[in-house]
Design a protein around this motif. Structure first.
Motif, PDB file in Angstrom:
ATOM      1  N   ASP A 196       5.291   7.345   5.114  1.00  0.00           N
ATOM      2  CA  ASP A 196       4.942   6.542   6.296  1.00  0.00           C
ATOM      3  C   ASP A 196       4.239   7.340   7.396  1.00  0.00           C
ATOM      4  O   ASP A 196       4.745   7.500   8.496  1.00  0.00           O
ATOM      5  CB  ASP A 196       6.197   5.833   6.815  1.00  0.00           C
ATOM      6  N   HIS A 237       1.066   6.548   8.481  1.00  0.00           N
ATOM      7  CA  HIS A 237       0.400   5.539   9.319  1.00  0.00           C
ATOM      8  C   HIS A 237      -0.793   6.090  10.096  1.00  0.00           C
ATOM      9  O   HIS A 237      -0.953   5.828  11.288  1.00  0.00           O
ATOM     10  CB  HIS A 237       1.407   4.845  10.245  1.00  0.00           C
ATOM     11  N   ASP A 266       2.141   4.322   2.625  1.00  0.00           N
ATOM     12  CA  ASP A 266       1.715   4.126   4.011  1.00  0.00           C
ATOM     13  C   ASP A 266       1.104   5.402   4.601  1.00  0.00           C
ATOM     14  O   ASP A 266       1.457   5.828   5.693  1.00  0.00           O
ATOM     15  CB  ASP A 266       2.847   3.594   4.899  1.00  0.00           C
ATOM     16  N   HIS A 288       0.952  -0.903   3.682  1.00  0.00           N
ATOM     17  CA  HIS A 288      -0.163  -0.763   4.612  1.00  0.00           C
ATOM     18  C   HIS A 288      -1.413  -0.219   3.919  1.00  0.00           C
ATOM     19  O   HIS A 288      -2.492  -0.240   4.492  1.00  0.00           O
ATOM     20  CB  HIS A 288       0.212   0.160   5.776  1.00  0.00           C
ATOM     21  N   HIS A 292       7.126   3.115  -2.996  1.00  0.00           N
ATOM     22  CA  HIS A 292       7.147   2.570  -1.637  1.00  0.00           C
ATOM     23  C   HIS A 292       7.980   1.304  -1.680  1.00  0.00           C
ATOM     24  O   HIS A 292       7.489   0.219  -1.990  1.00  0.00           O
ATOM     25  CB  HIS A 292       5.729   2.290  -1.148  1.00  0.00           C
ATOM     26  N   HIS A 308       8.934   3.539   3.163  1.00  0.00           N
ATOM     27  CA  HIS A 308       8.897   2.134   3.591  1.00  0.00           C
ATOM     28  C   HIS A 308       9.835   1.918   4.780  1.00  0.00           C
ATOM     29  O   HIS A 308       9.409   1.417   5.810  1.00  0.00           O
ATOM     30  CB  HIS A 308       9.265   1.139   2.477  1.00  0.00           C
ATOM     31  N   HIS A 330      11.493   3.119   7.961  1.00  0.00           N
ATOM     32  CA  HIS A 330      11.074   4.200   8.862  1.00  0.00           C
ATOM     33  C   HIS A 330      12.265   4.961   9.453  1.00  0.00           C
ATOM     34  O   HIS A 330      12.248   5.349  10.614  1.00  0.00           O
ATOM     35  CB  HIS A 330      10.183   3.646   9.973  1.00  0.00           C
TER      36      HIS A 330
HETATM   37 MN   LIG Z   1       5.478   2.106   6.768  1.00  0.00          MN
END
Ligand SMILES: [Mn+2]
Length: 460
Positions: free
Chosen positions: A9, A11, A50, A87, A172, A205, A207
């Motif tokens: 994650d 991002h 992600d 994402h 994920h 996935h 957080h």
């Molecule tokens: Mn995420």
């Protein structure tokens, strides 16, 4: 023995609250995590989904950030092995993702299954695609995000995976029970079953960091994608694996996350009383960098109009020197009439759903809720349902940014300020690690340190 770092994650490209500085924070966190892995002399790096924040709208800065950071382990010949998160891609939009793009460019290994006549196939990584990757006797299987069919896909992996140990399974997917009302989570037992064939389950996935029975590992996000995450334990795992026994440690100190100050105050008379509140809060708060201030003001409706947002923000800036300010109003209105549109059956239904939702912070999603109801009650199409939920849950935060103006997601209780008003100041502080690495060009926070101007590169 093998040594690896497990990240999830990232991002990249998350221009949180419309802030370019926040986008830089996410890139900085990623850069630091990768540098940390290299300093730890790992054999490979796992990214459990992600990597990117947005699956479709790629911008040049984000792509450059990904490429520049991933070139570092490539130069060191350390494989970076990833899977796509919700994402990065979704299973019904199967074609070609930005992580595939990075894989084709030799910057990472993007593991996912292939399908033949609807049957899942697990194939070895061939340099461009594949489901597993072998490294010194260790096999790493990768499963991308599969939303509501994750359980079924995991079963298929389980049936087809090799039986010998020394195996890592990366996916994920969330485990239920860690974060409330999260989509894409399955019961813990379904994941633990894999332990019969696998030594280390690398998840992404959710957080928030968690470990279950020295088998299931989830490091959480690198930067906070939402204010709730600021309270979570998060980081990356450094893992030594000796004949199938993982020894993992959660590390956090490779990166100094953006400070968030979350405040709530009940205004009784007027703006003056905020001074005392803000000053005492400032004294209580230890800050390492310019914080995001998230202030919720609880007021009677009659008092609301006398409180000017600009003045409040000025006051906050005096005490906190913030990166940006998020102001929310919790307006108490005891006399709000219930307005039901009674003209048609549909309008009654809509009014009722709207009023029910009004008590939650989801925003104006009554049309989507009704659409969902219709989808379920007519042609039960799982893909359509997933798609709708996915868009609602994961793209709402993006749509809230001032650049976009989506009727679906605008929450009238939570007005989005103009982008200019968000910028209170730019970062000027430098951490010690920044100064140590004066020669580092791709230090994303510092690239912006001089009023947003990009630093000159030494070498081209
Ligand atoms: Mn995420």
């Amino acid at each position: 023995m093998v040594r690896f770092v497990h990240i999830a994650d990232v991002h990249l490209g998350n221009k949180q609250y419309g802030s370019e500085e926040r986008q830089m924070d996410f890139a900085q966190a990623f850069l630091n995590a990768i540098k940390f892995a290299i300093a730890e002399k790992v054999d490979f790096i796992l990214i459990a989904g992600d990597l990117f924040h947005k699956k479709t709208e790629m911008d040049p800065v984000t792509l450059l950030q990904a490429r520049k950071v991933l070139e570092i382990p490539k130069k060191e010949e350390i494989p970076v092995i990833g899977v796509e998160g919700n994402h990065d891609s979704t299973y019904f939009r199967e074609s070609y993702s930005w992580m595939d793009y990075l894989a084709i460019n030799g910057l990472m290994i993007n593991l996912k299954p292939s399908f033949e006549d609807g049957k899942l196939r697990l194939e070895e990584w061939d340099g461009k695609s594949g489901t597993y990757y072998d490294f010194n006797g260790i096999r790493i299987y990768g499963m991308k995000y599969y939303g509501s069919i994750s359980e079924r896909i995991i079963e298929e992996y389980f049936a087809k995976m090799r039986t010998s140990k020394n195996t890592i399974f990366m996916a994920h997917i969330g485990v239920e029970g860690y974060v409330k009302n999260m989509y894409g989570c399955i019961p813990s037992a379904k994941i633990h079953k894999l332990g019969r064939k696998v030594d280390y389950i690398a998840l992404g996935h959710v957080h928030k960091a968690f470990v279950e029975k020295n088998l299931v590992f989830n490091p959480g996000s690198l930067e906070a994608c939402d204010i709730t995450e600021t309270a979570y334990e998060r980081g990356v795992f450094v893992v030594d694996m000796e004949s199938g026994n993982p020894n993992a440690t959660l590390k956090k100190d490779f990166y100094e996350p953006r400070d968030f100050v979350i405040l709530k105050y009940r205004v009784k008379k007027g703006i003056e009383e905020l001074k005392g509140f803000l000053s005492s809060e400032r004294e209580k708060t230890k800050l390492k960098n310019k914080p995001v201030i998230d202030l919720t003001l609880d007021v009677e409706k009659s008092l609301k109009n006398s409180l000017e947002e600009d003045k409040i923000k000025e006051l906050i800036s005096e005490y906190f020197d913030p990166l940006l300010i998020r102001l929310h109003w919790d307006v108490r209105d005891h006399f709000r009439p219930t307005m039901l549109d009674l003209s048609t059956k549909e309008s009654i239904e809509r009014s009722v759903v709207e009023q029910l939702l009004d008590n939650y912070s989801y925003g104006k999603i009554a049309p989507e809720v009704l659409k969902l109801k219709k989808l379920f009650s007519t042609s039960f199409d799982l893909e359509m349902v997933d798609r709708l939920i996915d868009d609602l849950l994961f793209e709402r935060e993006d749509a809230k940014s001032p650049q976009k103006d989506s009727v679906l997601t605008r929450n009238l209780k939570d007005p989005v300020p103009e982008p200019e008003k968000l910028y209170i100041g730019r970062e000027t502080e430098r951490s010690e690690s920044d100064l140590e690495e004066e020669e580092e060009v791709w230090d994303w926070r510092r690239v912006r340190d001089k009023g947003g101007r990009t630093r000159k590169r030494k070498k081209l």
